[in-house]
Design a protein around this motif. Structure first.
Motif, mmCIF file in Angstrom:
data_model
loop_
_atom_site.group_PDB
_atom_site.id
_atom_site.type_symbol
_atom_site.label_atom_id
_atom_site.label_comp_id
_atom_site.label_asym_id
_atom_site.label_seq_id
_atom_site.Cartn_x
_atom_site.Cartn_y
_atom_site.Cartn_z
ATOM 1 N N GLN A 127 35.600 30.897 70.359
ATOM 2 C CA GLN A 127 34.296 31.342 70.846
ATOM 3 C C GLN A 127 33.773 32.523 70.034
ATOM 4 O OE1 GLN A 127 34.058 31.685 75.295
ATOM 5 N NE2 GLN A 127 36.100 30.788 75.218
ATOM 6 N N LEU A 159 28.328 24.034 68.056
ATOM 7 C CA LEU A 159 29.320 23.114 68.603
ATOM 8 C C LEU A 159 30.699 23.754 68.709
ATOM 9 C CD1 LEU A 159 28.338 19.750 66.858
ATOM 10 C CD2 LEU A 159 27.963 20.422 69.244
ATOM 11 N N LEU A 201 30.746 25.829 71.842
ATOM 12 C CA LEU A 201 30.825 24.937 73.002
ATOM 13 C C LEU A 201 32.218 24.344 73.130
ATOM 14 C CD1 LEU A 201 29.489 23.435 75.363
ATOM 15 C CD2 LEU A 201 28.697 21.718 73.722
ATOM 16 N N ARG A 239 28.993 27.964 82.196
ATOM 17 C CA ARG A 239 28.841 28.276 80.773
ATOM 18 C C ARG A 239 28.897 27.010 79.915
ATOM 19 N NH1 ARG A 239 26.055 32.691 79.618
ATOM 20 N NH2 ARG A 239 26.862 34.551 80.671
ATOM 21 N N VAL A 240 29.724 26.051 80.289
ATOM 22 C CA VAL A 240 29.792 24.804 79.527
ATOM 23 C C VAL A 240 28.467 24.045 79.629
ATOM 24 C CG1 VAL A 240 30.850 22.513 79.460
ATOM 25 C CG2 VAL A 240 32.296 24.536 79.641
ATOM 26 N N ASN A 257 25.565 25.947 77.729
ATOM 27 C CA ASN A 257 25.584 25.809 76.274
ATOM 28 C C ASN A 257 25.333 24.373 75.840
ATOM 29 O OD1 ASN A 257 26.610 28.377 74.587
ATOM 30 N ND2 ASN A 257 27.391 28.486 76.673
ATOM 31 N N ALA A 258 25.701 23.405 76.683
ATOM 32 C CA ALA A 258 25.407 22.014 76.354
ATOM 33 C C ALA A 258 23.899 21.757 76.406
ATOM 34 C CB ALA A 258 26.136 21.083 77.323
#
Length: 307
Positions: A155, A161, A164, A231-232, A235-236
């Protein structure tokens, strides 16, 4: 004369409309958040996190448990991230402030996760029930802390990507850990009643029972999981998605779950339940034979009366 008045009115209206468009943070391509950070919300966040963080440092000094220093340091970095939202209010286009704020807020929970990994290994060794873990306690801490450090560096060093991917791997790792924790608790409750009821049987109050610490850890796992999922998904969606560009989501799905994840350790400080001088490898061995465990479990079942 009327034509001049109409002309100047039209010019003023156009300038106001243009100024409004420039000032609207949603349309400001130089503002990465697409909103102006709220000073009152920033101060409220600091009012919650700063005292808890300072209390953790004090507890490490006064009550022991040096492993909790990791969580205290993580809290300090999260406070730094919140504090940077204050100057970001007046300088929303400052990329330097934004990057500093974002990195502090996004990476500091790695310290919370690492502390949780260390706690489970120590707790299982304290109650001598490590054999019910699918991984030996000493190895469990090592494997998951290495995993946490790896996702931290992914991170910290990557973008897009890669960033992520680091979040997804962190979520998967923590989900596996949470499953192991729940599996261990279920096994101890089912097959080792004398250990499950150990502190209750000797008359300790509920808040001194080792299960209170286990429950605190479970709540902490829930808070960290909510934040990790947020957070996943955020960011996606990308940096212009609704989760990124709405401030309330940050406080409700990041700050609040993480606060819940750490604040419970203040009344249930781990060193009050876990010995500071646990021998390495304690709890890896079998607590007793299977025959003794069956008798141990049956001893707590109600006895049938003869007819």
């Amino acid at each position: 004369m009327r034509s001049l008045i109409f002309f100047f009115t039209l010019v003023a209206f156009c300038e106001a409309a243009t100024g409004a468009a420039v000032l609207d943070p949603k349309d400001d391509i130089h503002n990465p958040l697409r909103y102006i950070t709220s000073i009152p919300l920033t101060l409220v966040g600091l009012a919650f996190y700063l005292p808890v963080t300072l209390a953790m440092f004090f507890n490490v000094w006064s009550r022991g448990g040096k492993y909790m220093l990791c969580m205290a340091i993580g809290g300090a970095f999260y406070c730094a991230g919140l504090a940077l939202r204050y100057p970001l209010h007046s300088q929303p286009d400052s990329l330097g402030i934004y990057i500093g704020m974002y990195m502090f807020v996004i990476l500091s929970p790695c310290a919370f996760i690492a502390t949780t990994y260390m706690l489970l290994g120590r707790l299982t060794r304290e109650v001598r029930m490590g054999h019910y873990l699918l991984i030996k306690p000493t190895k469990l801490t090592k494997y998951f802390v290495i995993s946490d450090c790896s996702t931290f560096f992914i991170q910290a060093s990557g973008g897009g990507l890669a960033f992520l991917l680091g979040l997804v791997l962190q979520l998967i790792s923590f989900a596996i850990f949470t499953f192991l924790f729940l599996f261990w608790g279920f096994k101890v409750r089912k097959h080792a009643q004398s250990v499950w009821l150990r502190d209750e049987l000797v008359g300790k109050p509920w808040h001194k029972d080792w299960r209170a610490l286990a429950a605190t850890m479970l709540v902490s796992c829930a808070g960290i999981t909510v934040r990790s999922l947020f957070r996943v998904i955020e960011n996606a969606e990308g940096f212009e998605g609704p989760l990124t560009t709405t401030e309330s989501y940050f406080y409700c799905l990041d700050s609040l779950p993480l606060f819940i994840a750490i604040v419970g350790y203040l009344p249930f400080w781990p060193s009050e339940f876990i010995s500071n001088n646990l021998p390495r490898g304690a709890g890896d061995e079998e607590h007793s034979s299977s025959h003794e465990l069956v008798n141990e479990r049956d001893a707590f079942q109600p006895k049938r009366r003869g007819i």
